[in-house]
Design an enzyme around this catalytic site. Structure first.
Site, PDB file in Angstrom:
ATOM      1  CG  HIS A   7      -7.449   8.605   6.588  1.00  0.00           C
ATOM      2  ND1 HIS A   7      -6.537   8.047   7.438  1.00  0.00           N
ATOM      3  CD2 HIS A   7      -7.411   7.830   5.472  1.00  0.00           C
ATOM      4  CE1 HIS A   7      -5.978   6.983   6.862  1.00  0.00           C
ATOM      5  NE2 HIS A   7      -6.492   6.836   5.666  1.00  0.00           N
ATOM      6  CG  ASP A  14      -4.143   5.600  -0.216  1.00  0.00           C
ATOM      7  OD1 ASP A  14      -3.382   4.618  -0.262  1.00  0.00           O
ATOM      8  OD2 ASP A  14      -4.920   5.822   0.738  1.00  0.00           O
ATOM      9  CD  GLU A  28      -6.035   2.748  -0.892  1.00  0.00           C
ATOM     10  OE1 GLU A  28      -5.037   2.158  -0.435  1.00  0.00           O
ATOM     11  OE2 GLU A  28      -6.551   3.745  -0.358  1.00  0.00           O
ATOM     12  CG  HIS A  40      -9.347   7.385   2.950  1.00  0.00           C
ATOM     13  ND1 HIS A  40      -8.397   8.215   2.410  1.00  0.00           N
ATOM     14  CD2 HIS A  40      -8.831   6.127   2.847  1.00  0.00           C
ATOM     15  CE1 HIS A  40      -7.353   7.489   2.027  1.00  0.00           C
ATOM     16  NE2 HIS A  40      -7.591   6.208   2.264  1.00  0.00           N
ATOM     17  CD  GLU A  54      -8.072   2.016   1.851  1.00  0.00           C
ATOM     18  OE1 GLU A  54      -7.155   1.226   2.118  1.00  0.00           O
ATOM     19  OE2 GLU A  54      -8.015   3.229   2.132  1.00  0.00           O
ATOM     20  CG  ASP A  84      -2.010   0.993   1.223  1.00  0.00           C
ATOM     21  OD1 ASP A  84      -1.905   1.988   0.476  1.00  0.00           O
ATOM     22  OD2 ASP A  84      -2.977   0.811   1.973  1.00  0.00           O
TER      23      ASP A  84
END
Ligand code: MN
Ligand code: MN
Length: 309
Positions: A178, A109, A294, A170, A203, A98
């Site tokens: 976040h 992300d 993700e 998020h 994700e 990640d």
């Protein structure tokens, strides 16, 4: 610090600079993810993979959004290797890679799950991949986040697994990983809707366990908790650098060593004095295997752009 999403009569606006940065952060995150996928193999140190993924971003003009997380098997998230870590990938490991880049505070992300040397868990990996694909197709302006969670849940259950219900995607804002909306991995009934120009990390996590994670031991990913001065001058010096370099984003010992060698005891001091806190490692409660996929997406003009493809 300005937020890039200016709210004006329920419209989020993004200027060209913000869009360029979002796209570059997405591309660098994606390249680092694929680099990690290609080098993670039996006997290779986790630290080496994390460092190389991060250096790819740094060498190409990006900065880091958070330390590369390499979470193995029943560890769902929030593990990163330390500088002196000798941990290696083992045959049969199910590793979540990640990674996130930032460009002028604008974030990407992304995560992929890789199986080291075996193919026992391909259906589990496929389940989180497929759930993400369906969620992205659905994540357009005006769609409620609860219904996106619903499609994640249904598709993972149809594949014979469970979604991890207490981990979620998020919204992201400038220098804020976040922020705002949460994208659940089940239909939690939330009616908040995706709006134009929102940057979202979606994700899905799938598991053959119960579908929940709990805090494991105290982790090695840190964040600044409060700003104050302590008597230990060396630790204070590191703290000032941390605030300058990492701003409000999560960081780790490997990064601190890059700006102040042998930072480990100083980090302990800062933690003891309550200036920084750690994210606990997250473990599946039945020690089930966990996969994660993700992407970062930008919902814009009725379509959804995947920035980390
Ligand atoms: Mn991530
Ligand atoms: Mn994320």
């Amino acid at each position: 610090m300005a937020l890039f999403l200016k709210r004006r009569s329920k419209m989020y606006l993004l200027d060209e600079h913000a869009l360029d940065c979002i796209r570059k952060a997405g591309r660098l995150s994606s390249e680092a993810r694929e680099l990690g996928r290609s080098i993670a193999s039996e006997g290779v140190k986790l630290r080496e993979v994390a460092d190389r993924m991060e250096y790819h971003i740094l060498e190409h003009g990006g900065r880091l959004a958070f330390p590369v997380n390499i979470s193995i098997n029943e560890t769902a998230a929030h593990f990163t290797p330390n500088t002196s870590d000798e941990m290696v990938f083992h045959n049969g490991d199910l590793a979540k890679l990640d990674v996130g880049a930032q460009v002028d505070g604008y974030l990407g992300d992304t995560a992929a799950t890789v199986e080291i040397g075996t193919r026992n868990w391909q259906p589990l990996i496929d389940a989180s991949d497929r759930a993400l694909q369906l969620a992205i197709e659905m994540a357009k302006e005006g769609v409620s986040v609860g219904s996106i969670g619903g499609i994640v849940e249904r598709s993972i259950k149809d594949a014979g697994f469970r979604p991890v219900v207490n981990l979620s995607g998020h919204e992201m804002k400038r220098y804020n990983l976040h922020a705002g909306l949460t994208i659940p991995n089940f239909n939690d009934g939330t009616l908040s809707k995706v709006q134009g120009n929102m940057l979202l990390a979606i994700e899905p996590f799938a598991t053959n366990g119960q579908g929940q994670v709990a805090n494991g031991k105290s982790g090695n990913i840190y964040r600044v908790l409060r700003d104050r001065t302590i008597k230990d001058a060396e630790a204070q010096k590191l703290f000032e650098k941390i605030k300058q370099e990492f701003v409000t984003l999560p960081f780790c010992e490997r990064w601190c060593d890059r700006i102040q060698p042998e930072s480990a005891p100083l980090l302990k001091t800062l933690h003891r004095h309550g200036l920084i806190s750690t994210y606990p490692v997250l473990l599946e409660v039945q020690r089930g295997m966990v996969s994660q996929t993700e992407h970062t997406v930008l919902a814009c003009n009725g379509r959804t752009e995947i920035t980390t493809l």
